[in-house]
Write a protein that holds these residues in place. Sequence first.
Motif, PDB file in Angstrom:
ATOM      1  N   LEU A   1     -12.202  -1.797  -2.274  1.00  0.00           N
ATOM      2  CA  LEU A   1     -11.856  -2.068  -0.878  1.00  0.00           C
ATOM      3  C   LEU A   1     -10.681  -3.034  -0.785  1.00  0.00           C
ATOM      4  O   LEU A   1      -9.799  -2.882   0.076  1.00  0.00           O
ATOM      5  CB  LEU A   1     -13.081  -2.642  -0.163  1.00  0.00           C
ATOM      6  N   LEU A   2     -10.646  -4.013  -1.672  1.00  0.00           N
ATOM      7  CA  LEU A   2      -9.543  -4.969  -1.708  1.00  0.00           C
ATOM      8  C   LEU A   2      -8.209  -4.266  -1.902  1.00  0.00           C
ATOM      9  O   LEU A   2      -7.218  -4.570  -1.228  1.00  0.00           O
ATOM     10  CB  LEU A   2      -9.777  -5.975  -2.843  1.00  0.00           C
ATOM     11  N   VAL A   3      -8.178  -3.307  -2.817  1.00  0.00           N
ATOM     12  CA  VAL A   3      -6.952  -2.545  -3.069  1.00  0.00           C
ATOM     13  C   VAL A   3      -6.515  -1.791  -1.822  1.00  0.00           C
ATOM     14  O   VAL A   3      -5.330  -1.738  -1.491  1.00  0.00           O
ATOM     15  CB  VAL A   3      -7.169  -1.581  -4.258  1.00  0.00           C
ATOM     16  N   GLN A   4      -7.473  -1.228  -1.084  1.00  0.00           N
ATOM     17  CA  GLN A   4      -7.139  -0.508   0.139  1.00  0.00           C
ATOM     18  C   GLN A   4      -6.597  -1.440   1.228  1.00  0.00           C
ATOM     19  O   GLN A   4      -5.702  -1.084   1.980  1.00  0.00           O
ATOM     20  CB  GLN A   4      -8.379   0.213   0.677  1.00  0.00           C
ATOM     21  N   ALA A   5      -7.149  -2.639   1.308  1.00  0.00           N
ATOM     22  CA  ALA A   5      -6.764  -3.582   2.364  1.00  0.00           C
ATOM     23  C   ALA A   5      -5.445  -4.296   2.072  1.00  0.00           C
ATOM     24  O   ALA A   5      -4.753  -4.746   2.995  1.00  0.00           O
ATOM     25  CB  ALA A   5      -7.872  -4.614   2.562  1.00  0.00           C
ATOM     26  N   TYR A   6      -5.080  -4.399   0.810  1.00  0.00           N
ATOM     27  CA  TYR A   6      -3.886  -5.136   0.392  1.00  0.00           C
ATOM     28  C   TYR A   6      -2.643  -4.260   0.542  1.00  0.00           C
ATOM     29  O   TYR A   6      -2.668  -3.080   0.186  1.00  0.00           O
ATOM     30  CB  TYR A   6      -4.040  -5.575  -1.068  1.00  0.00           C
ATOM     31  N   PRO A   7      -1.528  -4.794   1.047  1.00  0.00           N
ATOM     32  CA  PRO A   7      -1.294  -6.147   1.557  1.00  0.00           C
ATOM     33  C   PRO A   7      -1.364  -6.224   3.084  1.00  0.00           C
ATOM     34  O   PRO A   7      -1.041  -7.257   3.672  1.00  0.00           O
ATOM     35  CB  PRO A   7       0.138  -6.410   1.085  1.00  0.00           C
ATOM     36  N   ALA A   8      -1.773  -5.137   3.746  1.00  0.00           N
ATOM     37  CA  ALA A   8      -1.617  -5.038   5.199  1.00  0.00           C
ATOM     38  C   ALA A   8      -2.537  -5.975   5.980  1.00  0.00           C
ATOM     39  O   ALA A   8      -2.165  -6.469   7.041  1.00  0.00           O
ATOM     40  CB  ALA A   8      -1.850  -3.587   5.641  1.00  0.00           C
ATOM     41  N   HIS A   9      -3.742  -6.233   5.450  1.00  0.00           N
ATOM     42  CA  HIS A   9      -4.752  -6.941   6.244  1.00  0.00           C
ATOM     43  C   HIS A   9      -5.143  -8.236   5.533  1.00  0.00           C
ATOM     44  O   HIS A   9      -6.147  -8.304   4.817  1.00  0.00           O
ATOM     45  CB  HIS A   9      -5.956  -6.033   6.471  1.00  0.00           C
TER      46      HIS A   9
ATOM     47  N   THR B   1       1.483  -5.520  -7.433  1.00  0.00           N
ATOM     48  CA  THR B   1       2.863  -5.016  -7.387  1.00  0.00           C
ATOM     49  C   THR B   1       2.879  -3.519  -7.099  1.00  0.00           C
ATOM     50  O   THR B   1       3.669  -3.026  -6.283  1.00  0.00           O
ATOM     51  CB  THR B   1       3.578  -5.301  -8.720  1.00  0.00           C
ATOM     52  N   ALA B   2       1.994  -2.789  -7.754  1.00  0.00           N
ATOM     53  CA  ALA B   2       1.917  -1.339  -7.547  1.00  0.00           C
ATOM     54  C   ALA B   2       1.526  -1.014  -6.106  1.00  0.00           C
ATOM     55  O   ALA B   2       2.089  -0.106  -5.483  1.00  0.00           O
ATOM     56  CB  ALA B   2       0.924  -0.725  -8.520  1.00  0.00           C
ATOM     57  N   ARG B   3       0.586  -1.782  -5.563  1.00  0.00           N
ATOM     58  CA  ARG B   3       0.162  -1.551  -4.183  1.00  0.00           C
ATOM     59  C   ARG B   3       1.269  -1.903  -3.196  1.00  0.00           C
ATOM     60  O   ARG B   3       1.454  -1.201  -2.182  1.00  0.00           O
ATOM     61  CB  ARG B   3      -1.088  -2.366  -3.866  1.00  0.00           C
ATOM     62  N   LEU B   4       1.997  -2.989  -3.449  1.00  0.00           N
ATOM     63  CA  LEU B   4       3.124  -3.348  -2.582  1.00  0.00           C
ATOM     64  C   LEU B   4       4.149  -2.231  -2.553  1.00  0.00           C
ATOM     65  O   LEU B   4       4.672  -1.868  -1.489  1.00  0.00           O
ATOM     66  CB  LEU B   4       3.766  -4.655  -3.063  1.00  0.00           C
ATOM     67  N   LEU B   5       4.437  -1.673  -3.716  1.00  0.00           N
ATOM     68  CA  LEU B   5       5.390  -0.568  -3.791  1.00  0.00           C
ATOM     69  C   LEU B   5       4.880   0.633  -3.000  1.00  0.00           C
ATOM     70  O   LEU B   5       5.628   1.233  -2.217  1.00  0.00           O
ATOM     71  CB  LEU B   5       5.611  -0.188  -5.255  1.00  0.00           C
ATOM     72  N   GLN B   6       3.621   0.980  -3.173  1.00  0.00           N
ATOM     73  CA  GLN B   6       3.030   2.089  -2.412  1.00  0.00           C
ATOM     74  C   GLN B   6       3.126   1.825  -0.923  1.00  0.00           C
ATOM     75  O   GLN B   6       3.472   2.712  -0.127  1.00  0.00           O
ATOM     76  CB  GLN B   6       1.559   2.274  -2.797  1.00  0.00           C
ATOM     77  N   PHE B   7       2.787   0.607  -0.526  1.00  0.00           N
ATOM     78  CA  PHE B   7       2.746   0.229   0.882  1.00  0.00           C
ATOM     79  C   PHE B   7       4.121   0.379   1.529  1.00  0.00           C
ATOM     80  O   PHE B   7       4.256   0.981   2.601  1.00  0.00           O
ATOM     81  CB  PHE B   7       2.246  -1.211   0.996  1.00  0.00           C
ATOM     82  N   TYR B   8       5.152  -0.158   0.877  1.00  0.00           N
ATOM     83  CA  TYR B   8       6.471  -0.102   1.486  1.00  0.00           C
ATOM     84  C   TYR B   8       7.096   1.284   1.421  1.00  0.00           C
ATOM     85  O   TYR B   8       7.815   1.691   2.340  1.00  0.00           O
ATOM     86  CB  TYR B   8       7.382  -1.147   0.836  1.00  0.00           C
ATOM     87  N   LEU B   9       6.803   2.041   0.383  1.00  0.00           N
ATOM     88  CA  LEU B   9       7.266   3.427   0.327  1.00  0.00           C
ATOM     89  C   LEU B   9       6.637   4.249   1.448  1.00  0.00           C
ATOM     90  O   LEU B   9       7.289   5.109   2.058  1.00  0.00           O
ATOM     91  CB  LEU B   9       6.945   4.049  -1.035  1.00  0.00           C
TER      92      LEU B   9
END
Length: 324
Positions: free
Chosen positions: A263-271, A310-318
């Motif tokens: 769940l943490l991975v899903q919520a990061y970094p937006a919430h 870092t991987a999640r940030l990249l996914q998020f901004y892409l």
Amino acid sequence: MNNPLVSVIIPVYNAEKYLAETITCAINQTWVNKEIIIVDDGSADTSLAIAQSFANDQIKVFSQPNKGASAARNKGLLEAKGDYIQFLDADDLLMPNKIARQVQQLIDKPNTLAICPMADFYNPADIAAIPLQTQLQSIIADKLQFLLSIYDMENKTTVPIHAWLTPASVIKKANLWNESLTVNDDGEFFCRVVLAANGVIAVNDTLCYYRKYKGLGKSLSGKKDLASLQSQYHSLLLIDEHLKKANNHDAINKVIAQNMAALLVQAYPAHKKLVKHITQKIKELGGTHYIPVLGGTTIEFIKKLFGWKTARLLQFYLYKISKN
């Protein structure tokens, strides 16, 4: 009780594309002594009209303002007269003998639950080619270990809502669905139900069918908005509480921490606020090394090299760039 009544409860919300198939599947169950209760939860499409076209003495249709699937299931439970309850979402299907085979296994075992294997499908025409899948341990002796196997993110046993056949007496003991939850409401509900039951039996010679969607998908469990993530968080807190009332086992901390990490991975970094709460809870549970798969080969390589954040940030901004 040689011929118990089974209540099939179908909550409906904007399911006009699939609803007739699902109702027909319930009608075609080989277990004859059944009632079908359809609860339309404020649909804006033709779902209610489709449901009403099936109405007769055996098929009862109710309508309510939109309150969510859990509220619709609770309405169905309040109207149900059956000795057993079969929940069936409005886009899923059952093998014709599913209810019959499970009733036959439960009929002399009071307050015992039945489950069956699940098979994914995209097109109902493909179902006939899906083989039986003897994949579940037939007699599940330890209720806590069974629940831990459902919640274990590394060796997960998937048991969807319609895999269960549940005595109404057990639901009465466990209480109704939690209407404050919208995602993982079934995980929290069936945690209480299993703990309230005498045991669980797996019936492997039948199947339930779970509809999959190509592309982005439409399933509620796939939603990543803040309200859905908060529901998952609160559901996990309740499951942790329920399990520890039954047995304060170290393995509970392990599987709840795994789920919190996912769940943490899903919520990061937006919430950020929710991320903070989840991170604190993982620490309280003793931490975890579990990190879910984030995506394909490239993103997994980045995760391995630079870490999951870092991987999640990249996914998020892409993702944000693709939406602009």
